[in-house]
Design a protein around this motif. Structure first.
Motif: not given
Length: 249
Positions: A36-46
């Protein structure tokens, strides 16, 4: 839609990198929090490169249990998960999940505003064909997000890292002795030795995409600089993030 003025993401904070690293250490015990943390971080990057995803079509290729797809949806995107391995989906995959091979996605050309692939490239036998399919389904001007764990990274052997530096079979045997169970990954079957240098040369040689950024996904400083150092980057990058832009026809 308003995009960021610069197509370049500033190096994120040391706090962010430490939080991700701690989550990775707890992956086996608490996968829900980790991913869940990795997903939030990845979408932040996008969104740092391409603006808000709300109202846009996002294709998540190889997204496993759907954490990334669900995060895109939470932010208002029309996101769809395409996963080839039903065993990776978990008990409750996102609605409208499609079982599909990343080499041949059941999508028309230019269907997606954002095509997303997190830590999949090292699991496909032909990365070049896989990347071509991501490009095909992305509209002109659209964003392609690709990250992967390169083979010479300290994590390149996945669950049997870092012992892969001594050879894959030796590392797998050590994992079996230590845990009493067979490792999930086998080199040449579902894990492949993908390297940064050849991958960069492949994407830079294409005339249908522009490389917006090639950077370490997790480093808190010099994230793009380390990728420019041949040899060193194969170890120090840890995980390569490619931000690509689909060119007009």
């Amino acid at each position: 839609m308003t995009r960021p003025r610069a197509n370049r993401m500033k190096d994120p904070s040391l706090r962010r990198s430490l939080a991700l690293f701690r989550a990775f250490l707890r992956e086996q015990d608490d996968p829900e929090s980790c991913y869940a943390l990795l997903a939030r971080d990845a979408v932040d990057q996008v969104e740092a490169y391409d603006g808000p995803v709300a109202g846009r079509t996002v294709v998540d290729v190889g997204g496993g249990s759907g954490y990334f797809t669900e995060e895109f949806r939470r932010r208002g995107a029309d996101a769809f998960l395409f996963e080839p391995d039903v065993r990776e989906l978990g008990e409750k995959p996102p609605d409208s999940t499609v079982i599909a091979d990343g080499y041949l996605l059941p999508l028309r050309d230019a269907a997606a505003d954002v095509t997303f692939s997190s830590n999949v490239l090292e699991h496909v036998a032909d990365p070049e064909i896989f990347l071509s399919e991501l490009v095909r389904v992305t509209r002109p001007g659209g964003l392609i997000y690709v990250s992967f764990t390169n083979w010479l990274s300290p994590w390149g052997g996945h669950e049997w890292a870092p012992w892969h530096y001594l050879g894959a079979e030796r590392a797998r045997a050590r994992y079996r002795r230590r845990t009493g169970r067979a490792p999930k990954h086998t080199l040449g079957e579902n894990l492949f030795a993908v390297h940064i240098g050849p991958t960069l040369r492949q994407v830079r040689a294409r005339d249908d995409i522009t490389v917006v950024s090639a950077r370490s996904r997790y480093w808190p400083f010099l994230a793009e600089t380390v990728v420019r150092a041949p040899g060193l980057r194969e170890i120090a990058t840890w995980n390569l993030l490619l931000i690509l832009r689909r060119c007009p026809p």
